[in-house]
Enzyme design. Structure first.
Site, mmCIF file in Angstrom:
data_model
loop_
_atom_site.group_PDB
_atom_site.id
_atom_site.type_symbol
_atom_site.label_atom_id
_atom_site.label_comp_id
_atom_site.label_asym_id
_atom_site.label_seq_id
_atom_site.Cartn_x
_atom_site.Cartn_y
_atom_site.Cartn_z
ATOM 1 C CG ASP A 1 0.457 -2.300 -8.366
ATOM 2 O OD1 ASP A 1 0.299 -1.912 -9.542
ATOM 3 O OD2 ASP A 1 -0.443 -2.842 -7.702
ATOM 4 C CB ALA B 1 0.037 -5.979 -8.313
ATOM 5 C CD1 TRP B 2 -5.489 -4.895 -8.008
ATOM 6 C CD2 TRP B 2 -7.115 -6.215 -8.787
ATOM 7 N NE1 TRP B 2 -6.418 -4.090 -8.621
ATOM 8 C CE2 TRP B 2 -7.438 -4.869 -9.115
ATOM 9 C CE3 TRP B 2 -7.998 -7.224 -9.175
ATOM 10 C CZ2 TRP B 2 -8.579 -4.519 -9.801
ATOM 11 C CZ3 TRP B 2 -9.154 -6.878 -9.865
ATOM 12 C CH2 TRP B 2 -9.429 -5.528 -10.169
ATOM 13 C CD GLU C 1 -3.062 3.792 -4.943
ATOM 14 O OE1 GLU C 1 -4.173 3.224 -4.928
ATOM 15 O OE2 GLU C 1 -1.992 3.187 -4.763
ATOM 16 C CG HIS D 1 -3.474 -0.203 -6.218
ATOM 17 N ND1 HIS D 1 -3.628 0.532 -5.079
ATOM 18 C CD2 HIS D 1 -3.574 -1.511 -5.821
ATOM 19 C CE1 HIS D 1 -3.822 -0.261 -4.040
ATOM 20 N NE2 HIS D 1 -3.795 -1.518 -4.472
ATOM 21 N NE ARG E 1 -4.346 -1.237 0.153
ATOM 22 C CZ ARG E 1 -4.556 -2.386 -0.482
ATOM 23 N NH1 ARG E 1 -3.583 -2.914 -1.209
ATOM 24 N NH2 ARG E 1 -5.719 -3.007 -0.387
#
Length: 340
Positions: free
Chosen positions: A278, A309-310, A283, A307, A254
């Site tokens: 990431d 990566a998932w 954000e 953000h 995070r």
């Protein structure tokens, strides 16, 4: 089973999902639902006011949104994600609001992303790509400019996988998978103890190396800890000063855990070799709100992603399965994957 017979589900961020979430309820429970592609902070109060259940991914629900005045009927929050820091969990505890998440849903995609970011940072892929496309492969006929990008502060060349020592901060599901992948590539792996603590062993007899030693010994540092008061600015100027000039840092946890100003300075000073992240403190990140994207950072060995990566089919399948299951189990009186 839930004592309420009528539930209103508000899906606040439906655009996150590649397919519509499918909810079901046992006999005797009626459900209605509202689906919003996305919800901005100024829309939260109005849209969630009548909800008994809120489904979200990363939408911020603070103590005001979680107060009885704003969400008087709220009983359950289903987070379609692994991270839970977007929800004020203490406010939920005080009101008795149950919160669930999707633990380990993104392990494969995030750990894969870590390895991609490692190679990008270690091999300086982004800057070399830019050099070639800008026509600067050979500058003034004096040899390949690209090779200079591969050297560290001491003008030594790039490490290979079998020379790497990977320090992992945070040994949850992602940390364990990163350790497995790193070992498969021939890397030595160190699992960090808590900052300020000595080496420790967990219940599974995993030996941990003191935090300070991990900083000194690692040539790759992977940050995979949750965001909480104890982990904010976990890596800052003091920590960068202890790291090798060969080290690359990878943050897939995070924003706020790595001090962004300190990271930029470490890259400019070349006290570390490179970094990849990431996540950002604010954000969506931009040159206006993030030191990592501000003027003067373009030529740093810094690889970024938004953000995501998932983001993978496997992760999405897990979210689409786990989230409705968590809600149905709440209806049945046996809630699963509880955070609060």
């Amino acid at each position: 089973m839930s004592t309420a017979t009528n539930h209103h589900i508000v899906v606040a961020q439906a655009e996150v999902f590649t397919s519509p979430l499918q909810f079901s309820a046992p006999p005797g429970i009626n459900i209605t639902q509202e689906l919003y592609p996305n919800t901005t902070p100024d829309q939260v109060h109005e849209r969630c006011r009548n909800a008994t259940i809120i489904v979200l991914s990363y939408l911020r629900l603070d103590a005001i949104a979680l107060s009885e005045a704003i969400t008087p009927n709220l009983k359950f929050i289903a987070i379609a994600a692994v991270g839970t820091d977007s929800v004020d969990l203490e406010a939920c505890r005080k009101r008795g609001i149950i919160v669930s998440n999707c633990p380990a849903a993104n392990v494969e995609s995030v750990s894969n992303h870590v390895m991609g970011m490692y190679f990008a940072a270690r091999r300086n892929v982004i800057r070399m790509d830019r050099v070639v496309k800008d026509g600067n492969w050979f500058k003034n006929g004096h040899g390949p400019l690209v090779s200079g990008k591969m050297k560290d502060k001491n003008q030594e060349l790039c490490l290979t996988c079998d020379e790497e020592t990977v320090g992992i901060l945070g040994y949850g599901s992602v940390g364990k998978k990163v350790a497995q992948l790193s070992k498969a590539l021939g890397m030595k792996v160190l699992i960090a103890g808590r900052k300020g603590a000595n080496g420790e062993r967990t219940g599974t007899n995993i030996e941990r190396t003191p935090f300070e030693e991990v900083l000194k010994q690692s040539t790759v540092l992977v940050v995979a800890v949750p965001r909480c008061p104890e982990t904010m600015n976990l890596i800052s100027t003091t920590e960068f000063q202890k790291m090798s000039c060969k080290a690359v840092l990878i943050n897939i946890s995070r924003g706020g855990i790595v001090d962004e100003n300190a990271l930029v300075q470490a890259l400019k000073d070349r006290s570390i070799f490179g970094a990849a992240t990431d996540v950002f403190g604010t954000e969506p990140a931009s040159a206006e709100n993030s030191p990592l994207l501000a003027d003067g950072t373009t030529d740093l060995n810094l690889t970024t992603s938004p953000h995501l990566a998932w983001y993978a089919d496997k992760t999405m399948e897990n979210y689409l399965t786990t989230t409705p299951t968590n809600i149905r189990n709440f209806f049945l009186g046996s809630p699963t994957n509880l955070v609060v």
